[in-house]
Design a protein around this motif. Structure first.
Motif, PDB file in Angstrom:
ATOM      1  N   GLN A  19       1.419  -1.407  -0.252  1.00 40.39           N
ATOM      2  CA  GLN A  19      -0.162  -0.416   0.186  1.00 40.39           C
ATOM      3  C   GLN A  19       1.061   1.389   0.161  1.00 40.39           C
ATOM      4  O   GLN A  19       1.025   2.091  -0.690  1.00 40.39           O
ATOM      5  CB  GLN A  19      -0.857  -0.016   1.188  1.00 40.39           C
ATOM      6  N   LEU A  20       1.935   1.197   0.535  1.00 41.78           N
ATOM      7  CA  LEU A  20       2.655   2.468   0.912  1.00 41.78           C
ATOM      8  C   LEU A  20       3.553   2.596  -0.302  1.00 41.78           C
ATOM      9  O   LEU A  20       3.459   4.053  -1.166  1.00 41.78           O
ATOM     10  CB  LEU A  20       3.694   2.721   1.483  1.00 41.78           C
ATOM     11  N   ASP A  21       3.775   1.670  -1.031  1.00 39.61           N
ATOM     12  CA  ASP A  21       4.255   1.263  -2.573  1.00 39.61           C
ATOM     13  C   ASP A  21       3.673   2.229  -3.442  1.00 39.61           C
ATOM     14  O   ASP A  21       4.339   2.914  -4.191  1.00 39.61           O
ATOM     15  CB  ASP A  21       5.095  -0.029  -2.145  1.00 39.61           C
ATOM     16  N   GLU A  22       2.209   1.101  -3.799  1.00 40.90           N
ATOM     17  CA  GLU A  22       1.792   2.324  -4.313  1.00 40.90           C
ATOM     18  C   GLU A  22       0.727   3.986  -4.536  1.00 40.90           C
ATOM     19  O   GLU A  22       1.273   4.280  -5.069  1.00 40.90           O
ATOM     20  CB  GLU A  22       0.298   1.386  -3.623  1.00 40.90           C
ATOM     21  N   ALA A  23       0.856   4.053  -3.209  1.00 40.41           N
ATOM     22  CA  ALA A  23       1.179   5.393  -2.610  1.00 40.41           C
ATOM     23  C   ALA A  23       2.511   5.929  -3.339  1.00 40.41           C
ATOM     24  O   ALA A  23       2.629   7.392  -4.164  1.00 40.41           O
ATOM     25  CB  ALA A  23       0.902   5.678  -1.403  1.00 40.41           C
ATOM     26  N   GLY A  24       3.430   6.235  -3.107  1.00 37.48           N
ATOM     27  CA  GLY A  24       4.857   6.518  -3.663  1.00 37.48           C
ATOM     28  C   GLY A  24       3.817   6.429  -5.707  1.00 37.48           C
ATOM     29  O   GLY A  24       4.651   7.295  -6.165  1.00 37.48           O
ATOM     30  N   THR A  25       4.174   5.062  -6.360  1.00 39.66           N
ATOM     31  CA  THR A  25       3.600   5.259  -7.474  1.00 39.66           C
ATOM     32  C   THR A  25       2.441   6.852  -7.803  1.00 39.66           C
ATOM     33  O   THR A  25       2.293   6.916  -8.371  1.00 39.66           O
ATOM     34  CB  THR A  25       3.381   3.744  -7.821  1.00 39.66           C
TER      35      THR A  25
END
Length: 124
Positions: A19-25
């Motif tokens: 989820q954090l990585d997707e927010a970064g994307t």
């Protein structure tokens, strides 16, 4: 793939790390969208001073969104690493607990208690 030491390697991020990585994307997308609008002309902004101020604001926001995206991607990776470390430690505790001989003549019949509280290891 499970190694000889009981650790399991999984490709990619999972759970909250994902989820954090997707927010970064998502922030990468914001950065790209803002970057496309970092050069306003006099006609766009209604004057040289306004265009200059708007360009400076857009460039600052683009840089900030890149920083946020980078931080979110990094945090996602660190959360995934921490999860792996905790999982590995739990596996090691389980392995060591399984090697403790059962039975004996200690006289204890139920979960061990320390200070009136059941041991957190009693469920192993």
């Amino acid at each position: 793939m499970v190694g000889f030491d009981g650790y399991q390697v999984k490709a990619g991020l999972t759970g909250q790390a994902q989820q954090l990585d997707e927010a970064g994307t998502d922030m990468d997308g914001v950065s790209s969208a803002v970057k496309a609008r970092t050069t306003y002309a006099y006609d766009d902004a209604g004057g040289n001073d306004a265009a200059s101020a708007l360009n400076a604001f857009a460039k600052a926001w683009e840089a900030e969104s890149r920083n946020l995206a980078s931080a979110l991607h990094e945090l996602g990776g660190k959360v995934q690493l921490a999860k792996g470390a905790y999982d590995g430690a739990e596996g090691l505790v389980q392995t060591r607990m399984d090697s403790v001989p059962a039975g004996g003549t200690s006289g204890t019949t139920g979960p061990s208690r320390q200070g009136g509280h059941a041991s957190s290891l009693s469920s192993y």
